[in-house]
Scaffold this motif. Sequence first.
Motif, PDB file in Angstrom:
ATOM      1  N   ARG A  75       0.833  -1.200   0.000  1.00  0.00           N
ATOM      2  CA  ARG A  75       0.000   0.000   0.000  1.00  0.00           C
ATOM      3  C   ARG A  75       0.873   1.257   0.000  1.00  0.00           C
ATOM      4  N   HIS A  76       1.922   1.240   0.821  1.00  0.00           N
ATOM      5  CA  HIS A  76       2.833   2.389   0.882  1.00  0.00           C
ATOM      6  C   HIS A  76       3.547   2.598  -0.454  1.00  0.00           C
ATOM      7  N   ALA A  77       4.013   1.518  -1.062  1.00  0.00           N
ATOM      8  CA  ALA A  77       4.685   1.610  -2.364  1.00  0.00           C
ATOM      9  C   ALA A  77       3.732   2.148  -3.433  1.00  0.00           C
ATOM     10  N   GLU A  78       2.499   1.665  -3.418  1.00  0.00           N
ATOM     11  CA  GLU A  78       1.498   2.137  -4.378  1.00  0.00           C
ATOM     12  C   GLU A  78       1.222   3.622  -4.193  1.00  0.00           C
ATOM     13  N   GLN A  79       1.055   4.060  -2.946  1.00  0.00           N
ATOM     14  CA  GLN A  79       0.767   5.474  -2.679  1.00  0.00           C
ATOM     15  C   GLN A  79       1.906   6.371  -3.143  1.00  0.00           C
ATOM     16  N   THR A  80       3.120   5.917  -2.939  1.00  0.00           N
ATOM     17  CA  THR A  80       4.278   6.698  -3.390  1.00  0.00           C
ATOM     18  C   THR A  80       4.247   6.860  -4.906  1.00  0.00           C
ATOM     19  N   LEU A  81       3.966   5.778  -5.626  1.00  0.00           N
ATOM     20  CA  LEU A  81       3.895   5.859  -7.095  1.00  0.00           C
ATOM     21  C   LEU A  81       2.745   6.750  -7.543  1.00  0.00           C
ATOM     22  N   ILE A  82       1.588   6.612  -6.912  1.00  0.00           N
ATOM     23  CA  ILE A  82       0.430   7.442  -7.267  1.00  0.00           C
ATOM     24  C   ILE A  82       0.758   8.919  -7.063  1.00  0.00           C
ATOM     25  N   SER A  83       1.405   9.240  -5.966  1.00  0.00           N
ATOM     26  CA  SER A  83       1.784  10.623  -5.683  1.00  0.00           C
ATOM     27  C   SER A  83       2.718  11.170  -6.762  1.00  0.00           C
ATOM     28  N   ARG A  84       3.672  10.364  -7.170  1.00  0.00           N
ATOM     29  CA  ARG A  84       4.607  10.797  -8.226  1.00  0.00           C
ATOM     30  C   ARG A  84       3.881  10.989  -9.554  1.00  0.00           C
ATOM     31  N   ILE A  85       2.989  10.065  -9.871  1.00  0.00           N
ATOM     32  CA  ILE A  85       2.221  10.169 -11.119  1.00  0.00           C
ATOM     33  C   ILE A  85       1.396  11.438 -11.116  1.00  0.00           C
ATOM     34  N   GLU A  86       0.721  11.721 -10.013  1.00  0.00           N
ATOM     35  CA  GLU A  86      -0.090  12.933  -9.917  1.00  0.00           C
ATOM     36  C   GLU A  86       0.762  14.185 -10.092  1.00  0.00           C
ATOM     37  N   GLY A  87       1.963  14.168  -9.523  1.00  0.00           N
ATOM     38  CA  GLY A  87       2.877  15.295  -9.692  1.00  0.00           C
ATOM     39  C   GLY A  87       3.282  15.485 -11.146  1.00  0.00           C
ATOM     40  N   PHE A  88       3.565  14.388 -11.837  1.00  0.00           N
ATOM     41  CA  PHE A  88       3.921  14.465 -13.257  1.00  0.00           C
ATOM     42  C   PHE A  88       2.737  14.919 -14.103  1.00  0.00           C
ATOM     43  N   GLU A  89       1.544  14.430 -13.776  1.00  0.00           N
ATOM     44  CA  GLU A  89       0.354  14.844 -14.514  1.00  0.00           C
ATOM     45  C   GLU A  89       0.122  16.336 -14.363  1.00  0.00           C
ATOM     46  N   ASN A  90       0.307  16.861 -13.161  1.00  0.00           N
ATOM     47  CA  ASN A  90       0.144  18.293 -12.934  1.00  0.00           C
ATOM     48  C   ASN A  90       1.187  19.081 -13.727  1.00  0.00           C
ATOM     49  N   ARG A  91       2.414  18.634 -13.690  1.00  0.00           N
ATOM     50  CA  ARG A  91       3.498  19.298 -14.427  1.00  0.00           C
ATOM     51  C   ARG A  91       3.208  19.301 -15.920  1.00  0.00           C
ATOM     52  N   LEU A  92       2.724  18.169 -16.451  1.00  0.00           N
ATOM     53  CA  LEU A  92       2.383  18.065 -17.866  1.00  0.00           C
ATOM     54  C   LEU A  92       1.254  19.024 -18.218  1.00  0.00           C
ATOM     55  N   SER A  93       0.248  19.097 -17.383  1.00  0.00           N
ATOM     56  CA  SER A  93      -0.880  19.994 -17.615  1.00  0.00           C
ATOM     57  C   SER A  93      -0.432  21.451 -17.668  1.00  0.00           C
ATOM     58  N   VAL A  94       0.401  21.850 -16.734  1.00  0.00           N
ATOM     59  CA  VAL A  94       0.899  23.223 -16.713  1.00  0.00           C
ATOM     60  C   VAL A  94       1.762  23.498 -17.936  1.00  0.00           C
ATOM     61  N   LEU A  95       2.624  22.557 -18.293  1.00  0.00           N
ATOM     62  CA  LEU A  95       3.467  22.733 -19.473  1.00  0.00           C
ATOM     63  C   LEU A  95       2.623  22.896 -20.732  1.00  0.00           C
ATOM     64  N   ARG A  96       1.569  22.110 -20.870  1.00  0.00           N
ATOM     65  CA  ARG A  96       0.673  22.231 -22.024  1.00  0.00           C
ATOM     66  C   ARG A  96      -0.018  23.587 -22.038  1.00  0.00           C
TER      67      ARG A  96
END
Length: 105
Positions: A75-96
């Motif tokens: 669960r902890h490993a999954e949450q860490t990955l989800i958090s990173r993905i969300e951060g990348f998605e936000n960065r991609l959205s702003v860049l676009r």
Amino acid sequence: MSQEHANVLSLIKNNPKRYITRAEIVKALNKDMTYYRRLNNVINEFVTYFRLPIGSSSNLSRKGYFYCENEADFRHAEQTLISRIEGFENRLSVLRDIKSKALSK
């Protein structure tokens, strides 16, 4: 599995502190900082190629890689990955958004 993979896996599985950082792995293997990128690939291959339960944590008290042994670990490993993905998605959205505004001028 290569000897390089086996050496890194041994450090992750047998670390007395439970969590081991990239810097600690690099130091234990007597590598320099240029090894970071290769180490990222090795750790990614543990999960995607060898299907080993290697997790990572960004918490200050639990920072580093670890071997998942129970539900809480996964669960902890999954949450860490989800958090990173969300951060990348936000960065991609702003860049676009920046691109759209820059190219519409």
